[in-house]
Design a protein around this motif. Structure first.
Motif, PDB file in Angstrom:
ATOM      1  N   ALA A  72       0.842  -1.202   0.000  1.00 43.50           N
ATOM      2  CA  ALA A  72       0.000   0.000   0.000  1.00 43.50           C
ATOM      3  C   ALA A  72       0.878   1.254   0.000  1.00 43.50           C
ATOM      4  N   ARG A  73       1.931   1.239   0.795  1.00 46.38           N
ATOM      5  CA  ARG A  73       2.845   2.395   0.812  1.00 46.38           C
ATOM      6  C   ARG A  73       3.524   2.558  -0.544  1.00 46.38           C
ATOM      7  N   ALA A  74       3.915   1.433  -1.143  1.00 45.35           N
ATOM      8  CA  ALA A  74       4.556   1.500  -2.457  1.00 45.35           C
ATOM      9  C   ALA A  74       3.609   2.098  -3.490  1.00 45.35           C
ATOM     10  N   THR A  75       2.332   1.742  -3.411  1.00 44.45           N
ATOM     11  CA  THR A  75       1.341   2.295  -4.332  1.00 44.45           C
ATOM     12  C   THR A  75       1.203   3.803  -4.129  1.00 44.45           C
ATOM     13  N   GLY A  76       1.137   4.230  -2.871  1.00 49.75           N
ATOM     14  CA  GLY A  76       1.022   5.665  -2.589  1.00 49.75           C
ATOM     15  C   GLY A  76       2.199   6.448  -3.132  1.00 49.75           C
ATOM     16  N   ARG A  77       3.418   5.935  -2.912  1.00 46.63           N
ATOM     17  CA  ARG A  77       4.610   6.637  -3.417  1.00 46.63           C
ATOM     18  C   ARG A  77       4.608   6.676  -4.935  1.00 46.63           C
ATOM     19  N   LEU A  78       4.248   5.545  -5.559  1.00 50.30           N
ATOM     20  CA  LEU A  78       4.254   5.468  -7.021  1.00 50.30           C
ATOM     21  C   LEU A  78       3.280   6.469  -7.629  1.00 50.30           C
ATOM     22  N   ARG A  79       2.067   6.532  -7.084  1.00 48.02           N
ATOM     23  CA  ARG A  79       1.073   7.451  -7.645  1.00 48.02           C
ATOM     24  C   ARG A  79       1.466   8.920  -7.430  1.00 48.02           C
ATOM     25  N   ALA A  80       2.119   9.206  -6.318  1.00 53.62           N
ATOM     26  CA  ALA A  80       2.590  10.584  -6.100  1.00 53.62           C
ATOM     27  C   ALA A  80       3.653  10.953  -7.118  1.00 53.62           C
ATOM     28  N   GLU A  81       4.588  10.052  -7.366  1.00 55.22           N
ATOM     29  CA  GLU A  81       5.642  10.306  -8.340  1.00 55.22           C
ATOM     30  C   GLU A  81       5.055  10.480  -9.746  1.00 55.22           C
ATOM     31  N   GLN A  82       3.975   9.743 -10.030  1.00 59.08           N
ATOM     32  CA  GLN A  82       3.348   9.849 -11.341  1.00 59.08           C
ATOM     33  C   GLN A  82       2.484  11.098 -11.473  1.00 59.08           C
ATOM     34  N   GLY A  83       2.210  11.768 -10.364  1.00 57.01           N
ATOM     35  CA  GLY A  83       1.412  12.986 -10.406  1.00 57.01           C
ATOM     36  C   GLY A  83      -0.082  12.745 -10.366  1.00 57.01           C
ATOM     37  N   LEU A  84      -0.516  11.555  -9.963  1.00 57.56           N
ATOM     38  CA  LEU A  84      -1.943  11.277  -9.857  1.00 57.56           C
ATOM     39  C   LEU A  84      -2.519  12.019  -8.651  1.00 57.56           C
ATOM     40  N   PRO A  85      -3.671  12.689  -8.785  1.00 59.74           N
ATOM     41  CA  PRO A  85      -4.278  13.361  -7.622  1.00 59.74           C
ATOM     42  C   PRO A  85      -4.587  12.362  -6.509  1.00 59.74           C
ATOM     43  N   LEU A  86      -4.401  12.798  -5.281  1.00 57.69           N
ATOM     44  CA  LEU A  86      -4.662  11.931  -4.132  1.00 57.69           C
ATOM     45  C   LEU A  86      -6.128  11.517  -4.087  1.00 57.69           C
ATOM     46  N   ALA A 146       5.613  15.624  -1.027  1.00 56.58           N
ATOM     47  CA  ALA A 146       6.417  16.684  -0.415  1.00 56.58           C
ATOM     48  C   ALA A 146       7.857  16.611  -0.912  1.00 56.58           C
ATOM     49  N   ALA A 147       8.396  15.399  -0.993  1.00 59.92           N
ATOM     50  CA  ALA A 147       9.776  15.237  -1.483  1.00 59.92           C
ATOM     51  C   ALA A 147       9.880  15.652  -2.951  1.00 59.92           C
ATOM     52  N   ARG A 148       8.880  15.274  -3.743  1.00 58.57           N
ATOM     53  CA  ARG A 148       8.904  15.663  -5.149  1.00 58.57           C
ATOM     54  C   ARG A 148       8.791  17.174  -5.301  1.00 58.57           C
ATOM     55  N   GLY A 149       7.919  17.792  -4.489  1.00 62.59           N
ATOM     56  CA  GLY A 149       7.788  19.245  -4.541  1.00 62.59           C
ATOM     57  C   GLY A 149       9.082  19.946  -4.182  1.00 62.59           C
ATOM     58  N   GLU A 150       9.795  19.408  -3.189  1.00 64.98           N
ATOM     59  CA  GLU A 150      11.075  20.006  -2.791  1.00 64.98           C
ATOM     60  C   GLU A 150      12.098  19.877  -3.915  1.00 64.98           C
ATOM     61  N   ARG A 151      12.114  18.714  -4.578  1.00 65.37           N
ATOM     62  CA  ARG A 151      13.038  18.544  -5.706  1.00 65.37           C
ATOM     63  C   ARG A 151      12.702  19.520  -6.837  1.00 65.37           C
ATOM     64  N   ARG A 153      11.172  22.422  -6.554  1.00 64.10           N
ATOM     65  CA  ARG A 153      11.540  23.782  -6.138  1.00 64.10           C
ATOM     66  C   ARG A 153      13.038  24.007  -6.260  1.00 64.10           C
ATOM     67  N   ALA A 154      13.822  22.991  -5.866  1.00 63.87           N
ATOM     68  CA  ALA A 154      15.278  23.119  -5.969  1.00 63.87           C
ATOM     69  C   ALA A 154      15.707  23.226  -7.431  1.00 63.87           C
ATOM     70  N   TYR A 155      15.039  22.466  -8.295  1.00 62.66           N
ATOM     71  CA  TYR A 155      15.381  22.509  -9.716  1.00 62.66           C
ATOM     72  C   TYR A 155      15.043  23.874 -10.313  1.00 62.66           C
ATOM     73  N   ARG A 156      13.861  24.406  -9.966  1.00 65.20           N
ATOM     74  CA  ARG A 156      13.474  25.716 -10.483  1.00 65.20           C
ATOM     75  C   ARG A 156      14.381  26.807  -9.928  1.00 65.20           C
ATOM     76  N   ALA A 157      14.795  26.644  -8.660  1.00 66.49           N
ATOM     77  CA  ALA A 157      15.716  27.625  -8.080  1.00 66.49           C
ATOM     78  C   ALA A 157      17.051  27.601  -8.813  1.00 66.49           C
ATOM     79  N   ALA A 158      17.513  26.413  -9.182  1.00 65.08           N
ATOM     80  CA  ALA A 158      18.773  26.309  -9.924  1.00 65.08           C
ATOM     81  C   ALA A 158      18.648  26.946 -11.302  1.00 65.08           C
ATOM     82  N   LEU A 159      17.503  26.764 -11.950  1.00 67.47           N
ATOM     83  CA  LEU A 159      17.276  27.398 -13.253  1.00 67.47           C
ATOM     84  C   LEU A 159      17.261  28.918 -13.113  1.00 67.47           C
ATOM     85  N   LEU A 160      16.608  29.404 -12.059  1.00 68.62           N
ATOM     86  CA  LEU A 160      16.552  30.851 -11.848  1.00 68.62           C
ATOM     87  C   LEU A 160      17.936  31.405 -11.541  1.00 68.62           C
TER      88      LEU A 160
END
Length: 404
Positions: A72-86, A146-151, A153-160
């Protein structure tokens, strides 16, 4: 409960496979988010696994054991990484629970209808297992999101940073940030400890702002569109922040230069006192010229205003405040007197004393330029060393009546 399930295990397994097919088809037909992200085979396999895990959880519950939640945890992480709405994920878990219970009832009824009453106590246990699986998937989803959002944000900050520091390919960074190849851009730099560039985005028709907060201060890349540059000062004015604003540039490749010019404008912005604390570079070019040449500015300060700076602190402050106010009033002694709350003759006397000390005449345009630039050098140095310096950082402001 585990004895009943054991008796119907083979038939239940076949029925669960059919249920997984039905639920996968229903999900893809009813939920565009799933349809946009997943193929039927992947979705069906994951649903099938969830249904089997729920049944096993029910068996474990009857033995006093907690359900296995790793999948179940693996499914939750996978769907978050894929961008599926909760919400989509949770809806599928709810549908899985209803359809699994229906499948379980049908399997028991087909085996021995007389045992159906013995199945009823298992309903609460099944829903408890499904709740635990849903909670585990939801928690893992939020953590992964949350981890994906932080990544991101860090990527966009590096681009900026690549755009504002000139350390990368401007065209590529601009494209990744969704900026047009040509446009009207400006850079705003806030003083150390300053924040609040989000004020630029308030109100209807506000520009798009990309903010970057670092240890040395906050910067903002502003996509102006058709808005005038002065609108940035208006947006920052209510916040009272000290800021510098670059000229408008049209090519993202020029944003690093714009950032440097905004830094320069910031060095000319008043550090205290009334009035605007936001400086547009093009309105403060003489002061910016002084700020850009620190060594020459220090020499100018000493050569032109050295005798004034050598006076006792209060005398020095009075003369420099009077000079700054007179310059801000475009050489009007009358207006300067009104701002300083003193008589016009008092201002004239102070200015004559300043001419005697410096050997410069306020009636000579070339020497007025020297005095204005030297005064800017003094003010900038005072702002950089405040509050230790006796020289006021801002001179164009109302002040108590000063002695003549």
């Amino acid at each position: 409960m585990d004895r009943i399930i054991e008796q119907i295990r083979e038939d239940l397994a076949r029925r669960i496979a059919v249920t997984a097919d039905r639920l996968a088809d229903r999900t893809l037909a009813e939920d565009p988010a799933y349809a946009a992200l997943l193929g039927r085979a992947e979705l069906r396999d994951r649903i099938h696994l969830t249904l089997r895990q729920a049944v096993e959880g029910l068996v474990r519950s009857g033995r006093g054991l907690a359900p296995e939640l790793a999948d179940a945890r693996a499914t939750g992480r996978l769907r978050a990484e894929q961008g599926l709405p909760l919400d989509s994920l949770l809806r599928t878990y709810r549908h899985s629970g209803r359809m699994l219970w229906q499948t379980l009832v049908e399997a028991v009824a087909a085996h021995d209808r007389a045992t159906l009453p013995r199945l009823l106590p298992g309903a609460a246990a099944l829903w408890d297992v499904l709740d635990q699986m849903t909670d585990a998937a939801s928690q893992a989803y939020r953590q992964a999101e949350a981890a994906r959002g932080e990544r991101e944000r860090a990527y966009r900050a590096a681009l900026l940073d690549a755009l504002l520091d000139g350390t990368g390919t401007a065209a590529e960074a601009a494209a990744q940030l969704g900026l047009p190849e040509r446009g009207r851009f400006a850079v705003v730099v806030l003083g150390p400890g300053g924040s609040g560039s989000e004020g630029l985005e308030s109100g209807s028709g506000a520009p798009r702002v990309l903010r970057r907060i670092r240890a040395d201060g906050e910067s903002a890349l502003v996509e102006l569109g058709h808005l005038p540059l002065e609108s940035l000062r208006e947006g920052l004015a209510p916040l009272g922040v000290r800021a510098g604003i670059s000229p408008v540039v049209e090519d993202p490749a020029d944003l690093a230069r714009a950032r440097r010019l905004a830094d320069l404008a910031l060095r000319t912005a008043p550090g205290s006192g009334g009035g605007a604390r936001t400086a547009l570079l093009d309105e403060r070019l003489p002061a910016a010229l002084v700020a850009a040449q620190a060594e020459l500015a220090d020499r100018l300060r000493q050569v032109v205003l050295g005798p004034v700076l050598a006076l006792p602190p209060e005398d020095c402050r009075v003369l420099l405040t009077t000079l700054g106010t007179w310059l801000a009033c475009q050489g009007s002694t009358t207006y300067a007197a009104q701002r300083l709350y003193c008589h016009r003759n008092t201002v004239s006397n102070r200015l004559r004393r300043l001419e005697q000390l410096t050997g410069r005449s306020l009636s000579d345009p070339a020497q007025v330029v020297e005095l204005a630039l030297a005064h800017a050098a003094v003010v900038q140095r005072a702002a950089a060393t405040a509050p230790a310096s006796p020289i006021p950082a801002g001179t164009v402001r109302r002040s108590p009546r000063l002695p003549g």
